[in-house]
Motif scaffolding. Structure first.
Motif, short mmCIF file in Angstrom:
data_model
loop_
_atom_site.label_atom_id
_atom_site.label_comp_id
_atom_site.label_asym_id
_atom_site.label_seq_id
_atom_site.Cartn_x
_atom_site.Cartn_y
_atom_site.Cartn_z
N ALA A 159 0.84 -1.21 -0.05
CA ALA A 159 -0.17 0.02 0.08
C ALA A 159 0.92 1.34 -0.03
CB ALA A 159 -1.05 0.14 1.25
N ILE A 160 1.84 1.31 0.82
CA ILE A 160 2.80 2.45 0.79
C ILE A 160 3.63 2.65 -0.69
CG2 ILE A 160 5.33 3.26 1.63
CD1 ILE A 160 4.35 1.96 4.38
N LEU A 161 4.07 1.54 -1.34
CA LEU A 161 4.49 1.58 -2.59
C LEU A 161 3.75 2.23 -3.66
CD1 LEU A 161 6.72 -1.85 -2.75
CD2 LEU A 161 7.50 0.68 -2.43
N GLN A 162 2.48 1.54 -3.62
CA GLN A 162 1.28 2.14 -4.61
C GLN A 162 1.13 3.65 -4.13
OE1 GLN A 162 -1.82 -0.60 -3.89
NE2 GLN A 162 -0.93 -2.12 -5.19
N ALA A 163 0.96 3.89 -2.96
CA ALA A 163 0.97 5.41 -2.77
C ALA A 163 1.97 6.46 -3.24
CB ALA A 163 0.45 5.71 -1.24
N ALA A 164 3.17 5.85 -2.72
CA ALA A 164 4.26 6.42 -3.16
C ALA A 164 4.31 6.77 -4.74
CB ALA A 164 5.35 5.78 -2.59
N ARG A 205 2.00 6.82 -7.05
CA ARG A 205 1.00 7.94 -7.28
C ARG A 205 1.59 9.36 -7.06
NH1 ARG A 205 -2.70 4.09 -5.53
NH2 ARG A 205 -2.86 5.06 -3.56
N GLU A 206 2.15 9.70 -5.66
CA GLU A 206 2.60 10.82 -5.35
C GLU A 206 3.73 11.14 -6.02
OE1 GLU A 206 2.66 13.79 -2.18
OE2 GLU A 206 1.13 12.52 -2.85
N PHE A 207 4.79 10.24 -6.24
CA PHE A 207 5.95 10.95 -7.03
C PHE A 207 5.51 11.14 -8.44
CE2 PHE A 207 8.37 8.35 -3.60
CZ PHE A 207 9.13 9.32 -3.14
N LEU A 208 4.87 10.26 -9.29
CA LEU A 208 4.31 10.41 -10.45
C LEU A 208 3.81 11.48 -10.71
CD1 LEU A 208 3.90 6.68 -11.88
CD2 LEU A 208 5.90 7.93 -12.07
N THR A 209 2.87 12.10 -9.99
CA THR A 209 2.11 13.18 -10.28
C THR A 209 2.78 14.52 -9.73
OG1 THR A 209 0.97 12.84 -7.94
CG2 THR A 209 0.10 11.97 -9.92
N ALA A 247 -1.97 5.70 2.01
CA ALA A 247 -1.74 4.24 2.23
C ALA A 247 -2.46 3.62 3.31
CB ALA A 247 -0.15 3.72 2.29
N GLY A 248 -3.00 4.70 4.15
CA GLY A 248 -3.76 4.13 5.45
C GLY A 248 -2.71 3.55 6.41
N VAL A 249 -1.51 4.09 6.57
CA VAL A 249 -0.70 3.89 7.74
C VAL A 249 -0.20 5.22 8.46
CG1 VAL A 249 0.30 1.83 6.43
CG2 VAL A 249 1.39 4.12 6.18
N THR A 250 0.38 5.25 9.47
CA THR A 250 0.89 6.39 10.29
C THR A 250 2.26 6.70 9.68
OG1 THR A 250 2.33 4.81 11.77
CG2 THR A 250 -0.06 5.50 12.28
N HIS A 251 2.71 8.02 9.60
CA HIS A 251 4.04 8.36 9.27
C HIS A 251 4.96 7.64 9.89
CE1 HIS A 251 6.73 11.80 8.42
NE2 HIS A 251 6.40 11.60 7.35
N ARG A 254 5.41 14.49 -0.62
CA ARG A 254 5.58 14.59 1.00
C ARG A 254 5.08 13.25 1.40
NH1 ARG A 254 7.51 18.41 -0.62
NH2 ARG A 254 7.43 20.34 -0.49
N THR A 255 5.85 12.50 2.25
CA THR A 255 6.00 11.45 2.88
C THR A 255 4.57 11.34 3.65
OG1 THR A 255 7.26 11.97 4.54
CG2 THR A 255 8.32 10.82 2.92
#
Length: 210
Positions: free
Chosen positions: A12-17, A19-23, A38-42, A30-31
């Motif tokens: 989930a972190i990799l998928q969210a990352a 999207r964030e990096f590509l856009t 990703a639905g996780v804590t920082h 931002r982490t």
């Protein structure tokens, strides 16, 4: 060994990352936003990936590796005539870009913004395609010697394929209003472009009659 829950969180972190990096690019990403998506804590995000740079490298390495493997799997399939392998290679690369349409622009932007990253990408790509270049060039040489195709440097051929496949995705926002109804159905338009690329490359290597 990671539990199923840990694997799901990491994915989930990799998928969210991604999207964030590509856009937003590296600098705009931002982490905190990645963790939220990703639905996780920082803190948990930093448990899996200590720094933003480490997470970025993971995403970039995976994309470069996947792109290289798609090329190798298609061009390197044994038992097929060279022309069929070239067609499959073009299709495979095009389909990869279609599934990752923001990736080419992202890579170009990051290379220009941070030239030092180019060296990492260059090494990854070179390591992946070195064998492909050597083996396919040997087949091209032999086929040209038998009079079956026109000779071409495999490096130029790969550049032709990459240019023809990538440009429609990078330029689409600009050319869409110019091309009118040709781009009305996006899926059909890109399928047409894929076939056009195949035909263009096949004409390039077709042996001309004396």
């Amino acid at each position: 060994m990671k539990t199923k829950s840990e694997q799901n969180k990491e994915q989930a972190i990799l998928q969210a990352a991604e999207r964030e990096f590509l856009t937003k690019g590296y600098d705009g990403a931002r982490t905190v936003s990645i963790a939220e998506a990703a639905g996780v804590t920082h803190a948990m995000l930093h448990y899996y990936y200590r720094t933003k740079a480490q997470l970025f490298k993971k995403i970039l390495d995976e994309k470069v590796s996947l792109m290289s493997r798609s090329f190798i799997a298609a061009f390197g399939e044994p038992g097929l005539p060279l022309s069929e392998r070239l067609k499959k290679g073009i299709e495979c690369h095009f389909d990869f870009i279609a599934a990752n349409p923001d990736l080419p622009r992202f890579i170009l932007n990051e290379v220009f913004a941070r030239p030092e990253r180019y060296e990492t990408m260059r090494e990854s790509i070179q390591n992946a395609v070195r064998f492909l270049i050597r083996e396919v060039q040997r087949e091209i040489d032999a086929s040209a010697e038998r009079g079956e195709i026109e000779w071409i440097d495999i490096r130029m051929l790969l550049l032709d394929v990459i240019s023809l496949n990538v440009f429609p995705f990078i330029s689409f926002p600009v050319v869409e209003p110019i091309l009118g109804d040709l781009t009305a159905n996006r899926e059909c338009f890109f399928e047409m472009r894929k076939q056009e690329t195949i035909e263009t490359i096949m004409r390039r290597i077709k042996k001309c009659e004396p």
